[in-house]
Design an enzyme around this catalytic site. Structure first.
Site, mmCIF file in Angstrom:
data_model
loop_
_atom_site.group_PDB
_atom_site.id
_atom_site.type_symbol
_atom_site.label_atom_id
_atom_site.label_comp_id
_atom_site.label_asym_id
_atom_site.label_seq_id
_atom_site.Cartn_x
_atom_site.Cartn_y
_atom_site.Cartn_z
ATOM 1 N N LYS A 181 -7.723 -10.255 7.634
ATOM 2 C CA LYS A 181 -6.627 -10.291 8.618
ATOM 3 C C LYS A 181 -6.429 -8.902 9.196
ATOM 4 O O LYS A 181 -6.006 -7.984 8.506
ATOM 5 C CB LYS A 181 -5.317 -10.750 8.000
ATOM 6 C CG LYS A 181 -4.252 -10.964 9.084
ATOM 7 C CD LYS A 181 -2.848 -11.032 8.564
ATOM 8 C CE LYS A 181 -2.195 -9.680 8.457
ATOM 9 N NZ LYS A 181 -1.837 -9.059 9.744
ATOM 10 N N GLU A 255 -4.836 0.391 -1.104
ATOM 11 C CA GLU A 255 -4.900 1.759 -0.564
ATOM 12 C C GLU A 255 -3.647 1.922 0.265
ATOM 13 O O GLU A 255 -3.494 1.302 1.307
ATOM 14 C CB GLU A 255 -6.185 1.926 0.247
ATOM 15 C CG GLU A 255 -6.589 3.372 0.417
ATOM 16 C CD GLU A 255 -6.068 3.946 1.710
ATOM 17 O OE1 GLU A 255 -4.915 4.440 1.691
ATOM 18 O OE2 GLU A 255 -6.778 3.886 2.709
ATOM 19 N N CYS A 289 -3.130 7.641 6.590
ATOM 20 C CA CYS A 289 -2.461 7.579 5.289
ATOM 21 C C CYS A 289 -2.702 8.839 4.483
ATOM 22 O O CYS A 289 -1.875 9.243 3.685
ATOM 23 C CB CYS A 289 -2.892 6.347 4.516
ATOM 24 S SG CYS A 289 -4.640 6.025 4.652
ATOM 25 N N GLU A 386 6.828 9.057 3.838
ATOM 26 C CA GLU A 386 5.712 9.051 4.775
ATOM 27 C C GLU A 386 6.238 8.737 6.177
ATOM 28 O O GLU A 386 6.873 7.707 6.391
ATOM 29 C CB GLU A 386 4.697 7.987 4.344
ATOM 30 C CG GLU A 386 3.449 8.009 5.184
ATOM 31 C CD GLU A 386 2.398 7.013 4.698
ATOM 32 O OE1 GLU A 386 2.784 5.910 4.279
ATOM 33 O OE2 GLU A 386 1.208 7.346 4.753
#
Lengths: 475, 317
Positions: A181, A255, A289, A386
């Site tokens: 997806k 991850e 990331c 983040e």
């Protein structure tokens, strides 16, 4: 006299975006059984690019069943050398269609064409080439030769096709079939990849692409018919996935987010360190990331580094992602832009000093000027959360031990950078940093031969390299 | 006031070989991989249409049209001078180049041809290209060139002394040459191909600037590798940092191996994004080249007419 670069747009004529896309199941594009289609937009202009089907539970059932059939009847029992041929073929077609893929990636994602052309797409081909080479050598990798079965893979919007390659290449090389997806805001290159699978005569059902939003992803990872879940994305969603697969026999790799420290010691090669800082946080608009979003700079050179950094940031060219001279493109979505603005606002409220590169932002589309915050402490939210945007938090340190302590003082642990001319200090620091990747005198370097993954809340499992095969083999 | 700081710093370091060595060793290092990557990224800039036209004209104005062969003749130098003043006889809008660069014996010929044209006469000196001669001979070489009318002198540094770590000796030689130059502008050739590391290039750049060089120049053109983008990047960073520190601006001249308009434009991009527009001027940046000019002219003509003309439509040097 000023040197003004004339616009140098890459031509859009190499891409042919269809008005609507179905799901890619069992080797063919099919309409969704139920559910409204969603729209994908060009973040640089807010123009609607295409309507894309949303896969519901019935569609996911079909996709998983197709993957299961392909696994049992064809792919799982095919000799590795034969699987390799398909992967090599896919890699070559990606290279042949590189320009088209790069332009499409920039249109759908907002990243500069320089990056999609020079980084994303070449790495996609490299990953397929690399894992094609492993397909007939699994016995030598050390993780057994038995595939897991059907892999459910959910990928993010920051490197749409590259994350697809990271997921699909090792899975297929090891003999698994996949249902993937793509992210809601960036489905288009995955759909062209489906065409590439057809072009490569990949047996139907080996790769299935189901587009949709979070619900589709949830349905897919919770589906009883999948043996393996691989996810790249936010830590929050990663936690939900870990909960949903707990108690099942599914294998999982995650991850997730990061808040990497980029540590500049006083003996660093300063001009290159500044380049590394810029590349660490402004590459791909900071939608990375493993971005070096916390700069830890030794106090004795802090002023000089910041002066040089600001001067360098003033030369960053922000704007049209398709212009070949653009360094920083568009923020991927209105939602992400709002999040960046909120966190930047919090940074100011908490007392950090904000400085943005002087640049004229286009009126339409989603944009955020490259920004740094100085006077940031470990306690500030912008040093802990983040942001996933072009925002750098600058902290200082006095001793190497303090640098390591601050670098590790985060719930994340995906990557870190060390800048020093002293080899022994690189080794000393790398040994102490709790991060999956430690870069020395460089940043954001990727290679299919090198494993990538996190410590702590940055996830578990490794992608890339020999180690990346482990996630797709039963032992 | 501004140059005072440069003089003060030079005086402080000149007296003591240790101080000079400590200063040069204390400059931040250059990471080779990072510098080369930065230069390679900038080389992907796409300069088109109006920007390209502007850049081509600027590049023509920055050329030091050079001939440095044993076989050079007064006739060849006269032809070169004619070309320097009117590079493209078919296009009166084409600007002249910055200077003609020749051996000292041919300076009188060039001076006679170029008088009143605004095109400078540069002469290599100091036992070019090796620099392997006693200092007295090198200084005579410089004085002869200046007496013959050269208003720019391109000297070579003593690479042997530099690589042996005798920085102060190199410093004193450059100071002496600068003095012998009088009013002539001094370009200091580092011969980066023989210095090998970027750390050395940065140190040699600072050494040349401290000693009073008006320009720092990559190469003689007789040693490979000659000018490269990363070497020029390191030198540009040096002149930028030197001006920040002392207030004195020093020029940069890559020479050798720059043959195409595309290459030249890459250098202009490098200036633009490293030191900025202050150096985008023939007073502060030069190309030491010979065949480059014809490619620039060919590209100019292509921009104007939409067609490429064959090489026979441009004069040979």
């Amino acid at each position: 006299m000023a040197f003004e670069y004339a616009p140098a747009p890459e031509s859009r004529s190499v891409v042919d975006i269809r008005p609507e896309y179905g799901l890619f199941i069992d080797g063919a594009f099919v309409a969704a059984v139920d559910g409204e289609p969603m729209k994908t937009v060009d973040p640089a202009s807010e123009e609607v690019l295409a309507e894309v089907a949303q896969a519901g539970p019935a569609d996911v059932d079909k996709a998983v069943a197709a993957a299961r059939r392909a696994y049992e009847k064809v792919w799982g029992r095919m000799p590795g050398a034969e699987r390799a041929k398909y992967l090599f073929r896919i890699a070559r077609i990606v290279q042949e269609r590189a320009r088209e893929l790069a332009v499409l990636e920039s249109i759908d994602n907002g990243k500069p064409i320089r990056e999609s052309r020079d980084v994303d797409i070449p790495l996609v081909a490299a990953h397929f080439f690399y894992y094609a080479g492993w397909a007939d050598k699994l016995a030598y990798a050390g993780f057994g030769t038995t595939p897991l079965g059907v892999a459910a893979q959910v990928i993010p919007w920051n490197f749409p096709l590259l994350m697809l390659a990271w997921k699909i290449a090792p899975a297929l090389a090891a003999g698994n079939t996949v249902v993937l997806k793509p992210a809601e805001t960036t489905p288009l290159t995955a759909l062209v990849f489906a065409e590439i699978c057809q072009q490569a005569d990949l047996p139907p059902g080996v790769v299935n692409i189901v587009t949709g939003a979070g619900d589709t992803g949830r349905t897919l990872v919770e589906h009883a018919g999948v043996d393996k879940v691989a996810f790249t994305g936010s830590t929050e969603v990663g936690r939900q996935i870990a909960r949903s697969v707990a108690g099942t026999s599914k294998r999982v790799t995650l991850e997730l987010g990061g808040k990497a420290a980029n540590i500049v010691f006083d003996d660093a090669a300063l001009d290159q360190a500044v380049e590394g800082i810029v590349n660490g946080i402004f590459f791909n608009q900071g939608h990375v990331c493993c971005a070096g979003s916390r700069l830890l700079v030794q106090e004795s050179v802090a002023d000089e580094v910041l002066d040089r950094l600001k001067r360098r940031m003033a030369t960053l060219r922000v704007g049209d992602p398709l212009d070949k001279n653009t360094d920083v493109g568009a923020i991927n979505s209105a939602e992400q832009l709002a999040r960046i603005r909120t966190l930047a606002g919090i940074g100011e409220e908490e007392g950090a000093e904000r400085w943005s590169a002087p640049c004229v932002l286009p009126e339409r589309g989603f944009w955020f000027a490259p920004t740094i915050f100085t006077g940031v402490t470990q306690a500030h939210r912008i040093a802990r959360e983040e942001i996933f945007g072009p925002v750098l938090s600058v902290l200082t340190f006095r001793t190497p031990a303090e640098a390591i302590e601050k670098a590790n003082n985060t719930p994340y642990g995906l990557s870190a950078g060390i800048w020093t001319e002293k080899g022994s200090r690189i080794l000393w620091a790398a040994e102490r940093l709790r991060a999956g990747v430690v870069w020395a005198n460089t940043f954001n370097k990727f290679d299919p031969t090198s494993p990538f993954g996190g410590f702590k809340e940055s996830g578990y499992g490794r992608e890339g390299g020999r180690q990346g095969l482990e996630a797709y083999l039963a032992g | 006031m501004e140059t005072h700081e440069a003089e003060r710093l030079a005086a402080e370091l000149a007296g003591s070989p240790e101080a000079l060595r400590t200063f040069l060793s204390g400059l931040p290092g250059v990471d080779q991989v990072g510098a080369e990557q930065r230069a390679a990224t900038l080389a992907t800039r796409s300069i088109k249409t109006t920007a390209k036209q502007w850049a081509l004209d600027l590049a023509v104005r920055m050329v030091d049209l050079t001939t440095l062969e044993g076989a050079d003749t007064p006739g060849k130098v006269r032809a070169l001078c004619a070309k320097a003043m009117r590079p493209d006889p078919a296009d009166p809008g084409c600007p002249p180049v910055a200077a003609v660069c020749v051996y000292p014996t041919l300076v009188p010929t060039a001076v006679a041809q170029l008088r009143g044209s605004g095109v400078h006469v540069a002469s290599v000196a100091t036992a070019f290209p090796s620099g392997q001669a006693p200092l007295a001979v090198k200084l005579d070489d410089v004085r002869a060139a200046v007496a013959a009318g050269a208003d720019e002198v391109d000297m070579v540094i003593d690479r042997g002394a530099f690589l042996a770590g005798r920085y102060e000796e190199v410093f004193r030689q450059i100071v002496a040459v600068k003095e012998a130059c009088g009013d002539a502008h001094l370009k200091v050739i580092l011969e980066t191909g023989e210095l090998v590391t970027y750390d050395n290039v940065r140190r040699a750049s600072w050494l040349a600037m401290l000693a009073g060089g008006d320009f720092i120049k990559t190469s003689t053109g007789k040693v490979a590798p000659a000018a490269t983008l990363p070497v020029t990047l390191v030198m540009l960073e040096a002149v930028r940092d030197f001006r920040d520190r002392t207030g004195r601006q020093v020029g940069v001249k890559p020479a050798g191996g720059i043959r195409t308009a595309k290459d030249a434009i890459r250098y202009l991009v490098l200036i633009n994004e490293t030191v900025g527009e202050d150096w985008l001027d023939p007073r502060w940046f030069r190309f030491g080249a010979s065949s480059l000019l014809n490619d620039l002219l060919m590209q100019r003509a292509k921009m104007a007419t939409g067609r490429y003309a064959g090489p026979d439509y441009f004069t040979l040097d």
